[in-house]
Design a protein around this motif. Structure first.
Motif, PDB file in Angstrom:
ATOM      1  N   GLY A 127      -9.998   6.956  12.865  1.00 46.38           N
ATOM      2  CA  GLY A 127     -11.071   7.841  12.449  1.00 46.38           C
ATOM      3  C   GLY A 127     -11.897   8.332  13.620  1.00 46.38           C
ATOM      4  N   ASP A 159     -12.414   1.952  15.415  1.00 50.56           N
ATOM      5  CA  ASP A 159     -12.726   3.362  15.680  1.00 50.56           C
ATOM      6  C   ASP A 159     -13.874   3.493  16.671  1.00 50.56           C
ATOM      7  N   GLN A 215     -13.690  -4.238   7.271  1.00 49.47           N
ATOM      8  CA  GLN A 215     -14.056  -3.028   8.007  1.00 49.47           C
ATOM      9  C   GLN A 215     -13.542  -3.026   9.449  1.00 49.47           C
ATOM     10  N   SER A 218      -1.422  -1.090   7.829  1.00 50.66           N
ATOM     11  CA  SER A 218      -2.092  -0.216   6.873  1.00 50.66           C
ATOM     12  C   SER A 218      -2.360   1.157   7.481  1.00 50.66           C
ATOM     13  N   ARG A 219      -2.379   2.170   6.629  1.00 53.14           N
ATOM     14  CA  ARG A 219      -2.701   3.526   7.078  1.00 53.14           C
ATOM     15  C   ARG A 219      -4.116   3.596   7.658  1.00 53.14           C
ATOM     16  N   ARG A 220      -4.974   2.665   7.298  1.00 53.92           N
ATOM     17  CA  ARG A 220      -6.334   2.643   7.850  1.00 53.92           C
ATOM     18  C   ARG A 220      -6.307   2.387   9.356  1.00 53.92           C
ATOM     19  N   GLU A 269       0.826  -1.206   0.000  1.00 61.25           N
ATOM     20  CA  GLU A 269       0.000   0.000   0.000  1.00 61.25           C
ATOM     21  C   GLU A 269       0.859   1.255   0.000  1.00 61.25           C
ATOM     22  N   PRO A 312     -10.873  -1.663  10.791  1.00 59.75           N
ATOM     23  CA  PRO A 312     -10.496  -0.339  11.311  1.00 59.75           C
ATOM     24  C   PRO A 312     -11.700   0.479  11.758  1.00 59.75           C
ATOM     25  N   HIS A 370      -3.703   2.012  16.952  1.00 59.26           N
ATOM     26  CA  HIS A 370      -5.034   2.601  17.031  1.00 59.26           C
ATOM     27  C   HIS A 370      -5.324   3.113  18.441  1.00 59.26           C
TER      28      HIS A 370
END
Length: 370
Positions: free
Chosen positions: A187, A272, A266, A180-182, A23, A268, A292
């Protein structure tokens, strides 16, 4: 720079680390590709090896523990293991692909590919620069018999362990495990809950089992629900284990506070929106949770390297590691009810897990002279 990433389907953690770097390479516009290294031995070999790994770890974890301990017992930086010889069998097929596609960098988060690359280099056949990523918080058996240009390891405190096992100290780079940046860019909590249909006043606990569906997820969820009251909701991630998901859905039929999820991309978003995460101590999921900054409780590990992962995290205040479902539920109550303790855990996670590991790995490869 043109990069080939080689992984393997024996657990998804290796693939997840590889995809995180893929990525980042694509984000920077670097030509790159990711392949299952065992496909160079044939589709049947890849399928058989991957399926065998999943069956052993989920159905016979004590067998896996025995195999891991056997590897520890015979490991050596002077002698070749059976793992090395097995991976030499397809190395020439791999070489033809590397040269035919013009790759000048090869990166692997899996020992199998590192062994194949090592056999090519020892025979003077491979000109490309080669790198390894350690995806657990320990030096697993047989990394020391590989000969790559650099090894990206999870933490500076592990430098001594990897060096003592036989890897050249000057080749070790404590970048962290790439995610991953996710995951590394959390968020908005309220927006995540709205997107998932989770009420703003709900207390959300995630119970993860890894892609293969390992562990006593039902027992952990039951203990959490019994202590949590009406506002507590538990989301169970069964991965690709259809048998486990069917068992969980039968167990929690009629229980609106328990939701059993199919394999999803989903995660990430759920992270969140959650208040607490319970997961087996896989290197990748643990790192994703840490970057996170999620309150984290480790459940029983697959015996072997995951045992070391749990110890690494708990010893640094990044997670709790209770003994069983009831003890875990009690620990969850304490953590959820103590904001200061959650803040201290988040601070420890921030101090020990690098959210930009993928960027650092790409930078180091780009700066490495051919």
């Amino acid at each position: 720079m043109k990069v080939l990433i080689l992984s393997c389907n024996t657990g998804q953690g290796h693939n997840t680390a590889g995809r995180a770097v893929l990525e980042e390479l694509r984000r920077q516009g670097v030509p790159c590709e990711m392949k299952d290294v065992l496909l160079f031995a044939g589709q049947r070999t890849s399928r058989v090896v991957s399926n065998a790994y999943v069956k052993i770890t989920t159905r016979s974890p004590l067998v896996f523990q025995w195999l891991y301990r056997a590897g520890e017992a015979i490991r050596s930086d002077r002698l070749h293991s059976p793992v090395y010889f097995a991976n030499t069998l397809y190395a020439d097929n791999l070489l033809r692909y590397i040269e035919g596609q013009g790759f000048d960098r090869v990166l692997t988060p899996h020992l199998f590919a590192a062994e194949a690359l090592t056999s090519l280099r020892r025979r003077g056949k491979l000109a490309a620069r080669c790198y390894g990523i350690a995806t657990d918080y320990t030096c697993i058996p047989f990394w020391e018999e590989t000969e790559l240009d650099a090894y990206f390891i999870p933490h500076r405190d592990l430098m001594e362990e990897f060096a003592q096992k036989g890897l050249p100290r000057e080749k070790l780079a404590a970048t962290g495990i790439p995610v991953s940046r996710r995951f590394s860019h959390p968020g908005d909590r309220e927006a995540a809950r709205a997107a998932l249909g989770i009420g703003p006043d709900s207390q959300v606990c995630l119970v993860m089992t890894g892609s293969m569906g390992f562990g006593r997820a039902g027992e952990y969820a039951q203990a959490l629900l019994e202590r949590g009251g009406d506002r507590r909701h538990v989301y169970l991630f069964g991965g690709r284990n259809e048998r486990l998901k069917a068992e969980l859905r039968e167990r929690f039929a009629g229980e609106p506070r328990a939701v059993v999820l199919d394999y999803t991309d989903q995660v990430p978003l759920y992270m969140d929106g959650c208040d607490l995460l319970l997961t087996k101590p896989g290197g990748l999921t643990s790192t994703e949770a840490a970057v996170h900054r999620i309150p984290l409780i480790h459940t029983a590990p697959i015996p072997g390297c995951e045992t070391q992962n749990a110890a690494f995290f708990s010893n640094r205040g990044m997670s709790l590691c209770p003994d069983g479902p009831e003890e875990t539920a009690e620990a969850a109550e304490g953590l959820l009810g103590d904001p200061a303790r959650r803040e201290a855990m988040a601070a420890a996670q921030a101090a020990n897990c690098n959210p930009r590991a993928a960027e650092e790995i790409v930078r180091r490869m780009a700066e490495d002279d051919l």
